[in-house]
Design a protein around this motif. Structure first.
Motif, PDB file in Angstrom:
ATOM      1  N   ILE A 190       0.854  -1.187   0.000  1.00 24.59           N
ATOM      2  CA  ILE A 190       0.000   0.000   0.000  1.00 24.59           C
ATOM      3  C   ILE A 190       0.893   1.241   0.000  1.00 24.59           C
ATOM      4  N   CYS A 191       0.544   2.225  -0.811  1.00 24.27           N
ATOM      5  CA  CYS A 191       1.337   3.451  -0.868  1.00 24.27           C
ATOM      6  C   CYS A 191       0.427   4.670  -0.706  1.00 24.27           C
ATOM      7  N   GLN A 242       4.593   7.112  -1.841  1.00 29.84           N
ATOM      8  CA  GLN A 242       5.495   6.588  -0.828  1.00 29.84           C
ATOM      9  C   GLN A 242       4.953   5.296  -0.226  1.00 29.84           C
ATOM     10  N   VAL A 243       5.853   4.334  -0.068  1.00 29.88           N
ATOM     11  CA  VAL A 243       5.526   3.084   0.618  1.00 29.88           C
ATOM     12  C   VAL A 243       6.188   3.126   1.983  1.00 29.88           C
ATOM     13  N   LEU A 277      10.260   5.907  -2.001  1.00 29.81           N
ATOM     14  CA  LEU A 277       9.613   6.816  -2.945  1.00 29.81           C
ATOM     15  C   LEU A 277       9.571   6.166  -4.322  1.00 29.81           C
ATOM     16  N   LEU A 278       8.369   6.051  -4.904  1.00 33.82           N
ATOM     17  CA  LEU A 278       8.188   5.382  -6.185  1.00 33.82           C
ATOM     18  C   LEU A 278       7.674   6.339  -7.242  1.00 33.82           C
ATOM     19  N   ASN A 279       8.111   6.151  -8.462  1.00 28.88           N
ATOM     20  CA  ASN A 279       7.500   6.818  -9.616  1.00 28.88           C
ATOM     21  C   ASN A 279       6.356   5.931 -10.079  1.00 28.88           C
ATOM     22  N   LEU A 332      -2.785   0.920  -4.248  1.00 26.89           N
ATOM     23  CA  LEU A 332      -2.152  -0.397  -4.180  1.00 26.89           C
ATOM     24  C   LEU A 332      -1.197  -0.547  -5.353  1.00 26.89           C
ATOM     25  N   VAL A 333       0.049  -0.954  -5.062  1.00 26.21           N
ATOM     26  CA  VAL A 333       1.048  -1.159  -6.122  1.00 26.21           C
ATOM     27  C   VAL A 333       0.759  -2.490  -6.805  1.00 26.21           C
TER      28      VAL A 333
END
Length: 217
Positions: free
Chosen positions: A156-157, A172-173, A181-183, A199-200
């Protein structure tokens, strides 16, 4: 050139030439797209563990020999790099040394070539080990990156910036340490704003970003 060709297909050199020919055929088919790069590749740890489980069920008599074989494979970097890459670095020096040795010793029979082949094969194993050293770290780094990429999938982010299916944003996760930090980008028709939970779903390797979808748990 004719002399070299005749020497390559002569009886003393027929085994190393056949091995080199198979390797060249493999790379040609890979370049043409007929085969994947990882064709004939295998996960050594999985294979060995499977053998150990079978031996344990059967009484465990072969466990020591399997462990010994595993140590040898690891020593020569087999399993640390794709098998066909290792075989390629083995086949070329094996062929060169065999042809030169048989030529200078004047060996013309298949049996004589076979007697030369055995020690040359072991020498070539060490040459292949040396030649594959640079690739070991490369593939370890690639596997580490793949592991890190897949570690965020299913998590979850929290969205940090506006995200749509056409606009790449960030999320962010939360972890036990620093947040990751995710793109990210959403699927078609979805839009997420700062503060939303998502959700990723998947890591899109070709775009080097993650696919997320709205989440309300």
């Amino acid at each position: 050139m004719t002399e070299l060709f005749n020497a390559a297909i002569s009886l003393p050199n027929i085994i190393p030439t056949a091995l080199l020919g198979l390797v060249l055929l493999y790379w040609i088919t890979v370049v043409l797209g007929a085969l994947d790069f990882d064709f004939l590749d295998f996960d050594m740890d999985t294979e060995i563990e499977g053998e150990l489980e079978v031996n344990a069920d059967a009484g465990g008599e072969g466990d020591v020999s399997i462990s010994w074989l595993n140590s040898i494979l690891v020593f020569f970097n087999i399993g640390k790099v794709p098998f066909m890459l290792f075989l390629s670095t083995l086949a070329l020096p094996l062929w060169v040394i065999s042809v030169m040795t048989n030529h200078y010793l004047g060996i013309e029979s298949f049996l004589g070539g076979l007697l030369v082949f055995v020690p040359v094969f072991f020498v070539s194993l060490f040459i292949a080990k040396f030649l594959t050293f640079p690739f070991v770290k490369l593939f370890q780094h690639m596997e580490k990156e793949d592991g890190e990429s897949n570690s965020a999938v299913g998590k979850i982010c929290v969205v940090s910036t506006l995200i749509t299916d056409k606009k790449i944003g960030q999320a962010q996760v939360t972890t036990s340490g620093s947040p990751i930090l995710l793109n990210v980008v959403t699927g078609s028709g979805h839009q997420l704003k700062s503060g939303d939970t998502a959700l990723v779903i998947e890591f899109l390797k070709e775009r080097n970003l993650y696919l997320v979808e709205p989440y309300s748990g």
